[in-house]
Enzyme design. Sequence first.
Site, PDB file in Angstrom:
ATOM      1  N   SER A  26      -3.405   8.657 -13.659  1.00  7.85           N
ATOM      2  CA  SER A  26      -3.978   9.463 -12.581  1.00  7.85           C
ATOM      3  C   SER A  26      -4.958   8.604 -11.798  1.00  7.85           C
ATOM      4  O   SER A  26      -5.474   7.590 -12.291  1.00  7.85           O
ATOM      5  CB  SER A  26      -4.698  10.688 -13.153  1.00  7.85           C
ATOM      6  OG  SER A  26      -5.844  10.287 -13.909  1.00  7.85           O
ATOM      7  N   TRP A  67       0.118   1.877  -8.731  1.00  6.51           N
ATOM      8  CA  TRP A  67       0.351   3.128  -9.459  1.00  6.51           C
ATOM      9  C   TRP A  67       1.672   3.046 -10.227  1.00  6.51           C
ATOM     10  O   TRP A  67       1.731   3.380 -11.422  1.00  6.51           O
ATOM     11  CB  TRP A  67       0.367   4.292  -8.477  1.00  6.51           C
ATOM     12  CG  TRP A  67       0.434   5.661  -9.084  1.00  6.51           C
ATOM     13  CD1 TRP A  67       0.241   5.984 -10.399  1.00  6.51           C
ATOM     14  CD2 TRP A  67       0.703   6.888  -8.404  1.00  6.51           C
ATOM     15  NE1 TRP A  67       0.371   7.340 -10.580  1.00  6.51           N
ATOM     16  CE2 TRP A  67       0.653   7.916  -9.370  1.00  6.51           C
ATOM     17  CE3 TRP A  67       0.961   7.207  -7.077  1.00  6.51           C
ATOM     18  CZ2 TRP A  67       0.867   9.255  -9.034  1.00  6.51           C
ATOM     19  CZ3 TRP A  67       1.168   8.535  -6.747  1.00  6.51           C
ATOM     20  CH2 TRP A  67       1.127   9.553  -7.715  1.00  6.51           C
ATOM     21  N   LYS A  73       0.809  -1.222   0.000  1.00  7.53           N
ATOM     22  CA  LYS A  73       0.000   0.000   0.000  1.00  7.53           C
ATOM     23  C   LYS A  73       0.840   1.270   0.000  1.00  7.53           C
ATOM     24  O   LYS A  73       0.472   2.280   0.599  1.00  7.53           O
ATOM     25  CB  LYS A  73      -0.983   0.008   1.181  1.00  7.53           C
ATOM     26  CG  LYS A  73      -1.867  -1.228   1.274  1.00  7.53           C
ATOM     27  CD  LYS A  73      -2.609  -1.511  -0.027  1.00  7.53           C
ATOM     28  CE  LYS A  73      -3.660  -0.462  -0.321  1.00  7.53           C
ATOM     29  NZ  LYS A  73      -4.392  -0.746  -1.597  1.00  7.53           N
ATOM     30  N   THR A  80       2.268   0.750  -5.128  1.00  9.43           N
ATOM     31  CA  THR A  80       2.742  -0.326  -6.010  1.00  9.43           C
ATOM     32  C   THR A  80       2.011  -0.343  -7.343  1.00  9.43           C
ATOM     33  O   THR A  80       2.633  -0.337  -8.418  1.00  9.43           O
ATOM     34  CB  THR A  80       2.550  -1.699  -5.329  1.00  9.43           C
ATOM     35  OG1 THR A  80       2.790  -1.586  -3.935  1.00  9.43           O
ATOM     36  CG2 THR A  80       3.481  -2.728  -5.940  1.00  9.43           C
ATOM     37  N   HIS A 111       6.500  -7.425  -2.746  1.00  6.82           N
ATOM     38  CA  HIS A 111       6.528  -6.724  -1.455  1.00  6.82           C
ATOM     39  C   HIS A 111       7.558  -7.371  -0.517  1.00  6.82           C
ATOM     40  O   HIS A 111       7.683  -6.937   0.632  1.00  6.82           O
ATOM     41  CB  HIS A 111       5.164  -6.791  -0.774  1.00  6.82           C
ATOM     42  CG  HIS A 111       4.065  -6.089  -1.519  1.00  6.82           C
ATOM     43  ND1 HIS A 111       4.176  -4.796  -1.964  1.00  6.82           N
ATOM     44  CD2 HIS A 111       2.822  -6.514  -1.885  1.00  6.82           C
ATOM     45  CE1 HIS A 111       3.055  -4.441  -2.572  1.00  6.82           C
ATOM     46  NE2 HIS A 111       2.215  -5.465  -2.536  1.00  6.82           N
TER      47      HIS A 111
END
Length: 306
Positions: A245, A55, A50, A53, A117
């Site tokens: 975006s 994005w 969170k 990632t 992660h």
Amino acid sequence: MTTENPDWIPKHHCLYENDIILDKSMIPFTPQLRSMECRDDDIFVCTWPKCGTTWMQAIVINIMNDADMSGVSKDLSKSFPMLEYMIKDPEELISTMSNLKIPDVRDLPSPRTMKTHMPLRYLPKDIQEQRKKPKIIYVTRNPKDTVVSLYHFEKSIRTKALSDEDYTKLTFHQYLERFFHNMCIYGSYWNHTVDFWNRRHWENVLFLTYEDMLIDPRSHVEKIAKFLGKKLTVKQIDAITIETSFKKMEKNTMFNYESWKMTTPFMRKGKAGDWKRHFTVEESERMDKLYEEKFGGTGLQHIFEV
């Protein structure tokens, strides 16, 4: 590997190698991740959960395809797989766990785009020992917004393979206490971040913050493209900035994890400062103190509101 759960670990998690907490469903995928042979043209997006990632995945995949996504698989598990969880739909785990087939990363065409992660110490030796120099983009986010986002994400999951009823009943304050004691999935946010921060000077590592990306997304698209060796036109840079975006991505089924059947959207806010609606004054001060303890003297600084 330890698969027996102490009382403080939720049923769907396990203590991996007596070290960090992982989803049990990730365990079959970890041997390949740790032993894989890297290629110099590989691209890894690495984050604690969170921290931006998805994005970053969207930016990278758009850049690598010159802002033209028409020929790219909309299945992110194939076009940009998560190495410790190479599966599209968690519901598949329930029916296939007994005869699960692990996709072979060697079959992915170059340049391979992959995310993880996992802490640095669990990444391939080719990376840790710099035997190969794949491109590594690391994104960090201020810990207050990070834990808020992870709380809502884990609380919203209803797939049995990835959650349990007791865990989803935790209040934010109970969840935050777990964060303070490194009891969230993937272990210590602090160690994870510092390990990559200390390697930011490696020529194959680009270290970015989520908040800086929010402030000036276009310049970061340019920076990432340059790091990846891609020469894009002004028009392509503009197009990628728009397509990645928050407003665009939250409606894009390639990135919004719509199939996961969560009770709240995967892309929930996409901003910095939402932590103020969750933390008490005491909790905020406690986090500030821990932040200074863990990051003080390292030179690493986050923005806590944009």
